[in-house]
Design a protein around this motif. Structure first.
Motif, mmCIF file in Angstrom:
data_model
loop_
_atom_site.group_PDB
_atom_site.id
_atom_site.type_symbol
_atom_site.label_atom_id
_atom_site.label_comp_id
_atom_site.label_asym_id
_atom_site.label_seq_id
_atom_site.Cartn_x
_atom_site.Cartn_y
_atom_site.Cartn_z
ATOM 1 N N TYR B 84 0.889 -1.022 -0.030
ATOM 2 C CA TYR B 84 -0.018 0.174 -0.090
ATOM 3 C C TYR B 84 0.720 1.396 -0.090
ATOM 4 C CZ TYR B 84 -3.325 -3.621 1.612
ATOM 5 O OH TYR B 84 -4.045 -4.491 1.823
ATOM 6 N N ALA B 85 1.943 1.029 0.774
ATOM 7 C CA ALA B 85 2.707 2.404 0.826
ATOM 8 C C ALA B 85 2.099 3.631 1.177
ATOM 9 C CB ALA B 85 3.669 2.416 -0.646
ATOM 10 N N LEU B 86 1.455 3.761 2.111
ATOM 11 C CA LEU B 86 0.582 4.884 2.584
ATOM 12 C C LEU B 86 1.593 5.578 3.373
ATOM 13 C CD1 LEU B 86 -2.778 3.641 3.760
ATOM 14 C CD2 LEU B 86 -2.292 4.391 1.238
ATOM 15 N N TYR B 87 1.542 7.155 3.325
ATOM 16 C CA TYR B 87 2.385 7.890 4.066
ATOM 17 C C TYR B 87 2.226 7.979 5.450
ATOM 18 C CZ TYR B 87 2.765 9.297 -0.977
ATOM 19 O OH TYR B 87 3.127 9.199 -2.180
ATOM 20 N N PRO B 88 2.907 7.395 6.211
ATOM 21 C CA PRO B 88 2.446 7.112 7.623
ATOM 22 C C PRO B 88 2.101 8.050 8.715
ATOM 23 C CG PRO B 88 4.561 6.384 7.717
ATOM 24 C CD PRO B 88 4.189 6.825 5.983
ATOM 25 N N HIS B 89 2.876 9.392 8.364
ATOM 26 C CA HIS B 89 2.574 10.338 9.149
ATOM 27 C C HIS B 89 1.632 11.488 8.726
ATOM 28 C CE1 HIS B 89 6.614 9.396 10.735
ATOM 29 N NE2 HIS B 89 6.936 9.165 9.489
ATOM 30 N N MET B 90 0.794 11.130 7.884
ATOM 31 C CA MET B 90 -0.274 11.893 7.145
ATOM 32 C C MET B 90 -1.524 11.234 7.488
ATOM 33 S SD MET B 90 1.103 12.940 3.535
ATOM 34 C CE MET B 90 2.975 13.312 3.079
ATOM 35 N N SER B 91 -2.453 12.118 7.679
ATOM 36 C CA SER B 91 -3.925 11.583 7.796
ATOM 37 C C SER B 91 -4.279 10.964 6.336
ATOM 38 C CB SER B 91 -4.721 12.628 8.297
ATOM 39 O OG SER B 91 -4.819 13.702 7.158
ATOM 40 N N ARG B 93 -6.640 12.137 4.722
ATOM 41 C CA ARG B 93 -6.994 13.219 3.930
ATOM 42 C C ARG B 93 -5.853 13.726 3.114
ATOM 43 N NH1 ARG B 93 -11.139 16.681 4.576
ATOM 44 N NH2 ARG B 93 -11.617 16.024 6.770
ATOM 45 N N ALA B 94 -4.725 13.707 3.761
ATOM 46 C CA ALA B 94 -3.452 14.189 3.301
ATOM 47 C C ALA B 94 -2.997 13.300 2.589
ATOM 48 C CB ALA B 94 -2.371 14.636 4.477
ATOM 49 N N ASN B 95 -3.042 11.915 2.710
ATOM 50 C CA ASN B 95 -2.727 11.006 1.991
ATOM 51 C C ASN B 95 -3.221 11.058 0.440
ATOM 52 O OD1 ASN B 95 -0.962 8.471 2.455
ATOM 53 N ND2 ASN B 95 -1.512 8.921 4.527
ATOM 54 N N LEU B 96 -4.537 11.285 0.672
ATOM 55 C CA LEU B 96 -5.188 11.338 -0.713
ATOM 56 C C LEU B 96 -4.906 12.557 -1.481
ATOM 57 C CD1 LEU B 96 -8.884 10.302 0.355
ATOM 58 C CD2 LEU B 96 -7.296 8.962 -0.886
ATOM 59 N N GLY B 97 -4.743 13.742 -0.635
ATOM 60 C CA GLY B 97 -4.502 14.853 -1.440
ATOM 61 C C GLY B 97 -3.088 15.030 -1.769
ATOM 62 N N PHE B 98 -2.212 14.135 -1.492
ATOM 63 C CA PHE B 98 -0.774 14.414 -1.573
ATOM 64 C C PHE B 98 -0.465 15.050 -3.066
ATOM 65 C CE2 PHE B 98 3.950 13.301 -1.932
ATOM 66 C CZ PHE B 98 4.324 13.870 -1.109
ATOM 67 N N ALA B 99 -0.538 14.105 -3.904
ATOM 68 C CA ALA B 99 -0.197 14.302 -5.380
ATOM 69 C C ALA B 99 -0.617 15.754 -5.674
ATOM 70 C CB ALA B 99 -0.884 13.445 -6.280
ATOM 71 N N LEU B 100 -1.832 16.147 -5.217
ATOM 72 C CA LEU B 100 -2.619 17.588 -5.853
ATOM 73 C C LEU B 100 -1.672 18.653 -5.200
ATOM 74 C CD1 LEU B 100 -6.144 16.720 -5.613
ATOM 75 C CD2 LEU B 100 -4.872 16.550 -7.433
ATOM 76 N N LYS B 119 -15.598 9.693 -0.850
ATOM 77 C CA LYS B 119 -17.235 9.327 -0.890
ATOM 78 C C LYS B 119 -17.378 8.321 -1.806
ATOM 79 C CE LYS B 119 -21.777 11.524 -1.483
ATOM 80 N NZ LYS B 119 -22.443 12.609 -2.217
ATOM 81 N N LEU B 120 -16.729 8.041 -2.912
ATOM 82 C CA LEU B 120 -16.741 7.006 -3.939
ATOM 83 C C LEU B 120 -16.171 5.716 -3.245
ATOM 84 C CD1 LEU B 120 -17.130 6.517 -7.071
ATOM 85 C CD2 LEU B 120 -14.719 6.752 -7.313
ATOM 86 N N LEU B 121 -15.306 5.926 -2.458
ATOM 87 C CA LEU B 121 -14.670 4.716 -1.620
ATOM 88 C C LEU B 121 -15.207 4.392 -0.319
ATOM 89 C CD1 LEU B 121 -11.206 4.942 -3.301
ATOM 90 C CD2 LEU B 121 -12.535 3.328 -3.828
ATOM 91 N N ASP B 122 -16.114 5.397 -0.070
ATOM 92 C CA ASP B 122 -16.610 4.983 1.421
ATOM 93 C C ASP B 122 -15.691 5.197 2.410
ATOM 94 O OD1 ASP B 122 -18.706 4.449 3.106
ATOM 95 O OD2 ASP B 122 -18.564 2.379 3.081
ATOM 96 N N LEU B 123 -14.907 6.343 2.253
ATOM 97 C CA LEU B 123 -13.822 6.514 3.170
ATOM 98 C C LEU B 123 -14.132 7.940 3.895
ATOM 99 C CD1 LEU B 123 -10.673 6.011 1.217
ATOM 100 C CD2 LEU B 123 -11.341 4.603 3.217
ATOM 101 N N SER B 124 -15.426 8.442 3.753
ATOM 102 C CA SER B 124 -15.499 9.834 4.292
ATOM 103 C C SER B 124 -15.327 10.081 5.731
ATOM 104 C CB SER B 124 -17.045 10.238 3.918
ATOM 105 O OG SER B 124 -17.013 10.341 2.494
ATOM 106 N N ARG B 129 -8.316 10.046 10.048
ATOM 107 C CA ARG B 129 -7.249 9.000 10.980
ATOM 108 C C ARG B 129 -5.881 9.003 10.142
ATOM 109 N NH1 ARG B 129 -10.640 4.037 11.973
ATOM 110 N NH2 ARG B 129 -12.605 4.729 12.880
ATOM 111 N N LYS B 130 -4.975 8.607 10.964
ATOM 112 C CA LYS B 130 -3.736 7.899 10.201
ATOM 113 C C LYS B 130 -3.804 6.755 9.694
ATOM 114 C CE LYS B 130 -1.093 11.664 11.488
ATOM 115 N NZ LYS B 130 -0.536 11.913 12.624
ATOM 116 N N PRO B 131 -3.162 6.154 8.629
ATOM 117 C CA PRO B 131 -2.930 4.710 8.259
ATOM 118 C C PRO B 131 -2.929 3.879 9.449
ATOM 119 C CG PRO B 131 -1.813 6.121 6.833
ATOM 120 C CD PRO B 131 -2.037 7.233 8.037
ATOM 121 N N ALA B 132 -2.193 4.104 10.300
ATOM 122 C CA ALA B 132 -2.048 2.951 11.429
ATOM 123 C C ALA B 132 -3.394 2.564 12.099
ATOM 124 C CB ALA B 132 -1.021 3.490 12.405
ATOM 125 N N ALA B 133 -4.016 3.570 11.808
ATOM 126 C CA ALA B 133 -5.350 3.433 12.738
ATOM 127 C C ALA B 133 -6.643 2.877 11.731
ATOM 128 C CB ALA B 133 -5.935 4.549 13.277
#
Ligand code: ATP
Ligand code: MG
Lengths: 246, 334
Positions: B84-91, B93-100, B119-124, B129-133
């Motif tokens: 998955y390589a999510l950015y662990p220090h970011m929420s 929201r920040a993970n999703l928005g990083f590229a932008l 909304k599309l992915l039911d993550l609202s 949260r942080k990825p660890a949670a």
């Protein structure tokens, strides 16, 4: 000595200490020295660690070079810097200054605290660099690649991903170095031998005992140093603990 | 919607040729699955397409443009990593928005885009949260969301479901497929699970040791494998193979038939002894030791009474027999 000469004096020694014209500068020097060494060793250590992580050629040799100051005893390090590098007439830095036609700096006369800070930072650089290097190597490769695909520049990756990843090791470095830097002594002893501009608390205790034979004030200064260490440790542990929880 | 074309692509690591002269067209808007045993170079090929590795030889074209000199970010592809390589220090929201964010998109647009994808992915509900949670499935969705936010030309998935449990895996399988179809986006999906390949793909590419063994639609590959490797790899349980006199009778070096194409028949020519029976509830898998000690597997209904040690006999459905020559190539497929 008769018993009667040793009466309980209450807080007189502390009063004496705090009103001693040498005390506040020593306290300031202690904190300034710590701040200076932390900045240089962490800043430069990070830069070096980033370089070492990338370096392909001569990695082993480079690492050895970076680590070696760690193995030099503090008085020896101070002597090397004082006589070979910072000596105002024949030192290496003076020679470099002469190449550029700039008047050499008489380090220990004009900026003793900075000079001592440089020496101490040089000794602590390997520690900071090695810890940062090991954490850099544990940075997830796929995270970096994901960020690349997200269009992040190397600088953005450093800022948004690598530095947060290094927050814990930096906190550890901060804590360890602060503990040891409270008691810098040999570097001051060998280079300036004291003086208002470079005496820290540890050196103040020493000089009160050796030159003024004032064990009372020296002990008071010692107690103050212990309290200071605890206060700093308290805040450090809290700060570090918070970064370890995060 | 973009098509991706690989022309004679080779890559070596040291002396090992990891992908060997790959020619492949990945059609626009279709779901292409790379499947093959571990170590056959699927991930490497995906990374070559993404630009995370350099191509040694050959060309990669996206929408007709040569990508040789194009850095990963400029290719417009999004990759979902196995870890998955999510950015662990970011929420989230920040993970999703990083590229932008690194593209200096105005914060308001970022927020809007992130909300839409969430909304599309039911993550609202999870945005702060942080990825660890997060649970494994939620992390998975964040990883997909991070790829979606950029509106990529194509999706690259590297075994995205291998860390999930079976139930979640089949659910996510459907979700990913639905998402891809709704968005009409080109997708490449790497897996070593042939069931995943069969259920999700428009086009399956079967790899072995850095080469393509067969390309085709799932049912086509299942029904008409062009060689013995593909025949054995696709389908579970695996196809049965017989050689020697029984194969020679069909004019082949080896014949193969699938477990479901065996009919219980007391007078059948495949005689043997039941060794183990796997009860799956809706059906039973019977492992039979033939008289010449070859092991074969048959799919039977649960109401057949079968006991280890009992004699058993089968007739294979003659129309479903695959014939292979001495080079393991299929004889009937043109
Ligand atoms: N950076 C590398 N250096 C050297 N060899 C590598 C490197 N990356 C992969 N390989 C080798 O290339 C081959 C293909 O690896 P790859 O990761 O593409 O396999 P895969 O098909 O994705 O396997 P899996 O299903 O296990 O993920 C393997 O033999 C692997 O050892
Ligand atoms: Mg792989």
């Amino acid at each position: 000595m008769a018993e009667s000469e040793h009466e309980f004096v209450g807080l007189a020694n502390y009063l004496h200490l705090v009103t001693d014209p040498g005390f506040l500068p020593a306290l300031g020097n202690t904190l300034a020295l710590i701040a200076l060494v932390l900045c240089i060793s962490i800043g430069l250590g990070l830069a070096l660690a980033l370089l070492l992580e990338r370096a392909v050629l001569g990695r082993g040799v480079l690492r050895l070079l970076v680590i070696s100051p760690f193995f030099v005893m503090p008085p020896v390090a101070a002597l090397i810097w004082k006589n070979l590098l910072m000596q105002p007439t024949s030192g290496f830095f003076a020679w470099i200054a002469s190449l550029f036609g700039v008047p050499p700096i008489d380090w220990f006369a004009s900026a003793p605290l900075i000079a001592i800070g440089l020496i101490v930072a040089w000794q602590w650089l390997p520690f900071a660099c090695l810890i940062l290097l090991t954490s850099l190597q544990s940075f997830d490769r796929e995270q970096r690649e994901a960020a690349q695909l997200d269009g992040a520049s190397a600088l953005a990756i450093l800022h948004h991903l690598v530095l947060p990843h290094l927050a814990r090791p930096m906190a550890i470095i901060l804590m360890m170095e602060t503990i040891f830097l409270l008691s810098v002594f040999a570097e001051i002893f060998v280079t300036t031998g004291g003086g208002r501009a470079s005496t820290n608390l540890a050196f103040l205790v020493y000089s009160q005992v050796m030159f003024q034979y004032d064990i009372g004030v020296a002990s008071a200064a010692g107690v103050v140093a212990v309290i200071l260490a605890n206060v700093i440790a308290f805040f450090l542990v809290r700060a570090v603990g918070r970064s370890l929880d995060a | 919607m973009s098509n991706i074309v690989l022309e004679r692509v080779s890559k070596r690591f040291g002396d090992t040729l990891v992908t060997d002269n790959i020619d492949l067209v990945i059609p626009a808007g279709k779901f292409t699955v790379f499947v093959g045993p571990s170590g056959c170079g699927k991930t490497t090929l995906l990374r070559l397409i993404a630009g995370l590795e350099d191509i040694d030889q050959g060309r990669l074209l996206i929408d007709g443009a040569d990508m040789g000199q194009t850095p990963p970010a400029a290719r417009g592809l999004a990759m979902v990593f196995q870890s998955y390589a999510l950015y662990p220090h970011m929420s989230v929201r920040a993970n999703l928005g990083f590229a932008l964010k690194v593209a200096h998109t105005p914060p308001r647009d970022i927020a809007a885009r992130v909300e839409a994808v969430a909304k599309l992915l039911d993550l609202s509900a999870l945005l702060d949260r942080k990825p660890a949670a997060l649970s494994g499935g939620q992390r998975q969705r964040v990883a997909i969301g991070r790829a979606l936010v950029r509106e990529p030309k194509a999706f690259l998935f590297d075994e995205p479901l291998s860390n999930l449990d079976a139930a979640l895996r089949s659910q996510m399988r459907i979700e990913i497929r639905r998402l891809q179809q709704d968005l009409g986006i080109t997708a490449i999906y790497v897996t070593h699970d042939q069931a995943e390949a069969m259920t999700m793909a428009d086009q399956i590419v079967v790899f072995r040791e850095g080469r393509i063994e067969q390309v085709g639609a799932p049912l086509e590959i299942y029904r008409r494998p062009t060689n013995r490797f593909v025949a054995g790899f696709i389908g579970s349980p695996c196809m049965n193979f017989l050689s020697g006199a029984r194969a020679a009778a069909f004019g082949a070096t080896t014949i193969g038939f699938r477990p479901e194409h065996l009919r219980l028949d007391a007078s059948g020519e495949l005689r043997g002894v039941v060794r183990t029976v796997e009860h799956l509830g809706n059906e039973a898998l019977v492992h039979v030791q033939l008289e010449d000690d070859t092991m074969i597997t048959a799919r039977c209904t649960e109401d057949t009474a079968l006991h280890p040690g009992a004699p058993i006999a089968f007739t294979p459905d003659p129309a479903s027999i695959h014939r292979f020559d001495q080079d393991n190539r299929a004889l009937d497929v043109g």
